[in-house]
Design a protein around this motif. Structure first.
Motif, PDB file in Angstrom:
ATOM      1  N   LEU A   9       0.832  -1.298   0.041  1.00 13.78           N
ATOM      2  CA  LEU A   9       0.024   0.065   0.111  1.00 13.78           C
ATOM      3  C   LEU A   9       0.772   1.162   0.221  1.00 13.78           C
ATOM      4  O   LEU A   9       1.814   1.410   0.678  1.00 13.78           O
ATOM      5  CB  LEU A   9      -0.921  -0.029   1.226  1.00 13.78           C
ATOM      6  N   ALA A  10       0.428   2.105  -0.920  1.00 13.92           N
ATOM      7  CA  ALA A  10       1.215   3.463  -0.864  1.00 13.92           C
ATOM      8  C   ALA A  10       0.843   4.222   0.494  1.00 13.92           C
ATOM      9  O   ALA A  10      -0.320   3.923   1.156  1.00 13.92           O
ATOM     10  CB  ALA A  10       0.843   4.463  -2.059  1.00 13.92           C
ATOM     11  N   PHE A  11       1.507   5.211   0.740  1.00 17.99           N
ATOM     12  CA  PHE A  11       1.444   5.880   2.035  1.00 17.99           C
ATOM     13  C   PHE A  11      -0.039   6.371   2.109  1.00 17.99           C
ATOM     14  O   PHE A  11      -0.424   7.513   1.205  1.00 17.99           O
ATOM     15  CB  PHE A  11       2.369   6.996   2.365  1.00 17.99           C
ATOM     16  N   GLY A  12      -0.741   6.501   3.261  1.00 18.10           N
ATOM     17  CA  GLY A  12      -1.810   7.051   3.109  1.00 18.10           C
ATOM     18  C   GLY A  12      -3.147   6.518   2.484  1.00 18.10           C
ATOM     19  O   GLY A  12      -4.258   6.794   2.352  1.00 18.10           O
ATOM     20  N   GLN A  13      -2.893   5.153   2.051  1.00 20.71           N
ATOM     21  CA  GLN A  13      -3.791   4.297   1.522  1.00 20.71           C
ATOM     22  C   GLN A  13      -4.608   3.545   2.360  1.00 20.71           C
ATOM     23  O   GLN A  13      -4.021   3.054   3.238  1.00 20.71           O
ATOM     24  CB  GLN A  13      -3.405   3.622   0.234  1.00 20.71           C
ATOM     25  N   GLU A  14      -5.914   3.282   2.178  1.00 24.47           N
ATOM     26  CA  GLU A  14      -6.888   2.609   3.096  1.00 24.47           C
ATOM     27  C   GLU A  14      -6.541   0.975   3.035  1.00 24.47           C
ATOM     28  O   GLU A  14      -6.111   0.773   1.802  1.00 24.47           O
ATOM     29  CB  GLU A  14      -8.443   2.758   2.839  1.00 24.47           C
ATOM     30  N   PRO A  15      -6.453   0.482   3.997  1.00 28.13           N
ATOM     31  CA  PRO A  15      -6.099  -0.906   3.970  1.00 28.13           C
ATOM     32  C   PRO A  15      -7.083  -1.835   3.381  1.00 28.13           C
ATOM     33  O   PRO A  15      -8.199  -1.496   3.380  1.00 28.13           O
ATOM     34  CB  PRO A  15      -5.513  -1.406   5.659  1.00 28.13           C
ATOM     35  N   PHE A  16      -6.631  -3.013   2.729  1.00 27.74           N
ATOM     36  CA  PHE A  16      -7.859  -3.915   2.225  1.00 27.74           C
ATOM     37  C   PHE A  16      -8.478  -4.704   3.395  1.00 27.74           C
ATOM     38  O   PHE A  16      -7.715  -4.735   4.582  1.00 27.74           O
ATOM     39  CB  PHE A  16      -7.280  -4.705   1.375  1.00 27.74           C
ATOM     40  N   HIS A  17      -9.602  -4.854   3.228  1.00 23.79           N
ATOM     41  CA  HIS A  17     -10.489  -6.090   3.928  1.00 23.79           C
ATOM     42  C   HIS A  17     -10.381  -7.440   3.420  1.00 23.79           C
ATOM     43  O   HIS A  17     -11.005  -7.505   2.195  1.00 23.79           O
ATOM     44  CB  HIS A  17     -11.657  -5.431   4.288  1.00 23.79           C
ATOM     45  N   ILE A  18      -9.279  -8.108   3.882  1.00 22.86           N
ATOM     46  CA  ILE A  18      -9.226  -9.367   3.527  1.00 22.86           C
ATOM     47  C   ILE A  18     -10.239 -10.352   3.971  1.00 22.86           C
ATOM     48  O   ILE A  18      -9.919 -10.512   5.247  1.00 22.86           O
ATOM     49  CB  ILE A  18      -7.797 -10.066   3.331  1.00 22.86           C
ATOM     50  N   GLY A  19     -10.772 -11.249   3.268  1.00 25.92           N
ATOM     51  CA  GLY A  19     -11.654 -12.481   4.002  1.00 25.92           C
ATOM     52  C   GLY A  19     -10.887 -13.891   3.834  1.00 25.92           C
ATOM     53  O   GLY A  19      -9.725 -13.860   3.428  1.00 25.92           O
ATOM     54  N   GLN A  20     -11.563 -14.836   4.099  1.00 23.29           N
ATOM     55  CA  GLN A  20     -11.088 -16.149   4.152  1.00 23.29           C
ATOM     56  C   GLN A  20     -11.055 -16.728   2.636  1.00 23.29           C
ATOM     57  O   GLN A  20     -11.472 -16.202   2.060  1.00 23.29           O
ATOM     58  CB  GLN A  20     -12.060 -17.071   4.557  1.00 23.29           C
ATOM     59  N   PRO A  21     -10.047 -17.437   2.519  1.00 21.62           N
ATOM     60  CA  PRO A  21      -9.938 -18.291   1.288  1.00 21.62           C
ATOM     61  C   PRO A  21     -11.154 -19.187   0.977  1.00 21.62           C
ATOM     62  O   PRO A  21     -11.729 -19.669   1.565  1.00 21.62           O
ATOM     63  CB  PRO A  21      -8.687 -19.229   1.286  1.00 21.62           C
ATOM     64  N   LEU A  22     -11.541 -19.249  -0.468  1.00 23.28           N
ATOM     65  CA  LEU A  22     -12.661 -19.806  -0.711  1.00 23.28           C
ATOM     66  C   LEU A  22     -12.310 -20.997  -1.757  1.00 23.28           C
ATOM     67  O   LEU A  22     -11.424 -20.712  -2.709  1.00 23.28           O
ATOM     68  CB  LEU A  22     -13.903 -18.680  -1.341  1.00 23.28           C
ATOM     69  N   ASP A  23     -13.260 -21.917  -1.789  1.00 30.84           N
ATOM     70  CA  ASP A  23     -12.987 -22.902  -2.813  1.00 30.84           C
ATOM     71  C   ASP A  23     -13.496 -22.540  -4.021  1.00 30.84           C
ATOM     72  O   ASP A  23     -14.578 -22.096  -4.148  1.00 30.84           O
ATOM     73  CB  ASP A  23     -13.826 -24.191  -2.297  1.00 30.84           C
ATOM     74  N   PRO A  24     -12.629 -22.529  -5.087  1.00 32.44           N
ATOM     75  CA  PRO A  24     -12.936 -21.841  -6.443  1.00 32.44           C
ATOM     76  C   PRO A  24     -13.814 -22.700  -7.290  1.00 32.44           C
ATOM     77  O   PRO A  24     -14.432 -22.168  -8.201  1.00 32.44           O
ATOM     78  CB  PRO A  24     -11.503 -21.703  -7.034  1.00 32.44           C
ATOM     79  N   ARG A  25     -14.196 -23.911  -6.876  1.00 27.78           N
ATOM     80  CA  ARG A  25     -14.873 -24.695  -7.849  1.00 27.78           C
ATOM     81  C   ARG A  25     -16.326 -25.252  -6.980  1.00 27.78           C
ATOM     82  O   ARG A  25     -16.900 -26.181  -7.513  1.00 27.78           O
ATOM     83  CB  ARG A  25     -14.357 -25.913  -8.435  1.00 27.78           C
ATOM     84  N   ALA A  26     -16.608 -24.438  -5.894  1.00 34.89           N
ATOM     85  CA  ALA A  26     -17.720 -24.841  -5.041  1.00 34.89           C
ATOM     86  C   ALA A  26     -18.967 -23.905  -5.339  1.00 34.89           C
ATOM     87  O   ALA A  26     -18.664 -22.813  -5.777  1.00 34.89           O
ATOM     88  CB  ALA A  26     -17.296 -24.907  -3.662  1.00 34.89           C
TER      89      ALA A  26
END
Length: 502
Positions: A379-396
Motif C-alpha cells: 500500500l502507498a502511504f495514506g492508502q486505506e488497508p484492504f479488508h481480506i476475507g477467508q480463502p474460498l473453494d474456487p469450484r464450489a
C-alpha cells in the motif's frame, strides 16, 4: 473486425429488451483527442455528424448514461478504466483496430440505451440524418461505427486517456483531508476488525434441522454446467488480439449460471421482512423508480480486469433491497434502497483467482482469495488497508449469508443449494440503464446523470464529505464506485488484483 451482435436476441419479447441483451454482447469502450479529418463529402462526415448530434441531444435532454466515459471530440468512442489502461503507442495495427472497435461498441451501447429514453418524435427526426437506416438505431450506429473506426485507424495514434476518478478534490481540500483522514482511518480499521470477528464466529444452520432454520434462501437449485465444467469451457475459447475471450451468448450465460451465488437472509418471528427480499427495480406509470418485491432478481454482468499482465474475466452479480431501516433515533446509514455486488475473477485459462464484494454504494469492500492464492498488499502511504476475507473453494457453489436489514456479509459457505431456495429471475445489468414503465412509457434509467440511484442518499453524506466521495452512502451504477475513504481506489480498477499483491 465485424461488429458483434448476437443472433440469439430474437427471443426477447420487447424490442427494448432484445436491444439491451444484444448490447451486453458487443464489447467495450474509448479514448481522447480531436476527431479525424474527413472529406466533407465522405460517408464518414455524415456518420460523424450523426454521432455528434446524438451525443449532443442526450446531453441537452439529460438522458446521459455514465456507465462508460465519453471521449471529448470522439463521440463514436467511449472508454472505461480497463480500456484506458491499454497503451495505444505499443499496439500493432491489428490490436489497435480491435481496441478502437471495442470502444466503439461501448459508444453504441450507451447511445442506444440513451436513445430509448427519447420521445418517439425526436427519434424519428434524428433518424432522418441517416436515411439508409431510418428504422433501426442499432444498425445505423453499427454501420457508422465501422466506417469511423476504419478511418480513425489510419490517423496518428490516440494518446492515452485517463478516466476521471470518482473523488472530488475540492471537498478534500475544503474539509482539511490530511487531518480529517486520521479518525476515518482508525474507523475503517475498527470496522474491518469487527466484521472479521463476526464472520469468524458465524456458523450456518444445520441442514438436518430444516424446521429450526430461520433463514430464507434465494438461488438456483439445478445449474448446468458446474463451476468446474464452466471453467473448462472458458479455457477452450479463443481470444482476440487484445487477449479478450471471444464468448458467444451461450458461453457467457453458462459462466454466469455456474458461479451465481445463493443469497440467505434471516427471518424474524413475523417472517421475512420486506426490505430483506431481493427485488426487481421497475418504473411506475408516472416514471418513478419503484421496488418490485414479487420478482426476486439477480442482475448479471461480465467485465474485464488484469492480473499480472493477463486479461481477467469478471462475473458480476448484483442484488437489490428496498431499504435499510433506521436502527435508533439517528441512523446515519439508513435510507431507501440497499444492495450488494458479488464478483468472481477468472483467468481465460480456466482458473478462479478470487472473489470480492461491496455494497451498492461502494462501501464495505472485501476481497476473498481463491484457495491456492494469498494477498500481500503493497500500500502507498495514506492508502486505506484492504479488508481480506477467508480463502474460498474456487469450484464450489457458494452461499452468501447476509444480516437482516444492514445486509452485511456474515459468512460464506460451500455446498448444495438449500432445497427451499426461491429461484432468482436472472436479468442483464443493462436493464437498469433503460427501465420500461408499466404502460410502456416513459423508458427511464435507474440512475441519474451522476450515476446515482435517486432517493438512496444517506445522512452520512453530511459527515463523510471531507473524504471527497460524491454523496457517500448513496447507491450508484457500476463503473462509478469509489471503494475507499482513505486514498483513492475504484471497484473497476483493472490493477486492483495487483494492488492486493495476489
Amino acid at each position: 473486425m465485424e461488429p458483434i451482435l448476437s443472433e440469439q436476441c430474437w427471443w426477447f419479447a420487447y424490442p427494448w429488451r432484445w436491444i439491451i441483451l444484444c448490447l451486453s454482447l458487443i464489447g467495450c469502450a474509448a479514448l481522447p483527442p480531436a476527431p479525424p479529418p474527413v472529406d466533407a463529402e465522405s460517408p464518414e462526415t455524415t456518420c460523424l455528424k450523426f454521432y455528434r448530434v446524438l451525443d449532443q441531444t442526450m446531453e441537452t435532454r439529460r438522458t446521459l448514461d455514465v456507465r462508460h466515459t465519453r471521449v471529448p471530440g470522439l463521440p463514436f468512442l467511449r472508454t472505461s478504466r480497463f480500456w484506458a489502461s491499454f497503451s495505444p503507442a505499443s499496439m500493432t495495427p491489428v490490436t489497435y483496430r480491435a481496441w478502437l472497435e471495442h470502444q466503439n461498441a461501448l459508444a453504441i451501447e450507451g447511445l442506444t440505451l440513451e436513445w430509448l429514453r427519447l420521445p418517439d418524435s425526436q427519434q424519428r427526426a434524428l433518424l432522418t440524418l441517416l436515411p439508409d437506416h431510418h428504422d433501426d438505431i442499432s444498425a445505423a450506429l453499427i454501420h457508422c461505427g465501422v466506417q469511423m473506426v476504419a478511418e480513425q485507424a489510419l490517423q496518428p495514434r490516440l494518446a492515452p486517456f485517463d478516466v476521471p476518478d470518482h473523488y472530488q478534490g475540492w471537498k478534500r481540500w475544503l474539509g482539511l483531508y490530511p487531518l480529517a483522514a486520521l479518525p476515518f482511518y482508525r474507523g475503517v480499521v475498527e470496522e474491518h476488525r469487527t466484521l472479521n470477528q463476526r464472520q469468524a464466529g458465524f456458523t450456518p444452520p444445520r441442514s438436518d434441522e430444516p424446521e429450526a432454520d430461520p433463514w430464507h434462501y434465494f438461488g438456483q437449485q439445478n445449474t448446468t454446467p458446474s463451476p468446474n465444467n464452466a471453467l473448462t469451457l472458458l479455457s477452450q475459447q479463443s481470444v482476440d488480439p487484445l487477449g479478450i475471450p471471444l464468448m458467444d451468448a451461450s458461453t457467457r450465460q453458462q459462466l454466469l449460471t455456474a458461479f451465481q451465488p445463493t443469497i440467505a437472509v434471516p427471518a424474524s418471528d413475523g417472517g421475512l421482512a420486506d426490505n430483506d427480499r431481493p427485488l426487481r427495480l421497475s418504473v411506475s406509470k408516472s416514471g418513478d423508480l419503484q421496488p418490485l418485491l414479487s420478482e426476486p432478481t439477480l442482475y448479471t454482468d461480465i467485465a474485464y480486469g488484469r492480473y499480472r499482465n493477463q486479461v481477467t474475466v469478471q462475473l458480476i452479480y448484483s442484488v437489490w433491497f428496498s431499504e435499510r431501516r433506521p436502527e435508533g433515533t439517528l441512523d446515519l446509514l439508513a435510507g431507501r434502497y440497499n444492495g450488494i455486488a458479488w464478483r468472481v475473477h477468472l483467468l481465460p485459462s480456466g482458473a478462479v483467482i478470487g472473489f470480492d464484494k461491496m455494497h451498492q454504494c461502494g462501501c464495505w469492500y472485501q476481497f476473498f482469495p481463491a484457495m491456492g492464492f494469498r494477498t500481500r498488499p503493497s500500500l502507498a502511504f495514506g492508502q486505506e488497508p484492504f479488508h481480506i476475507g477467508q480463502p474460498l473453494d474456487p469450484r464450489a457453489r457458494l452461499t452468501l449469508w447476509l444480516e437482516s436489514n444492514t445486509h452485511h456479509l456474515l459468512g460464506i459457505s460451500t455446498g448444495s443449494v438449500n432445497a427451499s431456495a426461491v429461484p432468482f429471475e436472472l436479468a442483464n445489468y443493462n436493464e437498469l440503464r433503460a427501465l420500461e414503465s408499466d404502460n410502456a412509457e416513459p423508458i427511464v434509467a435507474a440512475f441519474d446523470a451522476d450515476g446515482l440511484l435517486p432517493g438512496s442518499e444517506r445522512l452520512e453524506r453530511w459527515i463523510f464529505w471531507p473524504m471527497g466521495i460524491r454523496s457517500p452512502g448513496a447507491m450508484r451504477i457500476l463503473g462509478t464506485h469509489a471503494i475507499a475513504f482513505i486514498g483513492r481506489r475504484h471497484f473497476d480498477d483493472p490493477a486492483l488484483l495487483d494492488e492486493l499483491g495476489l
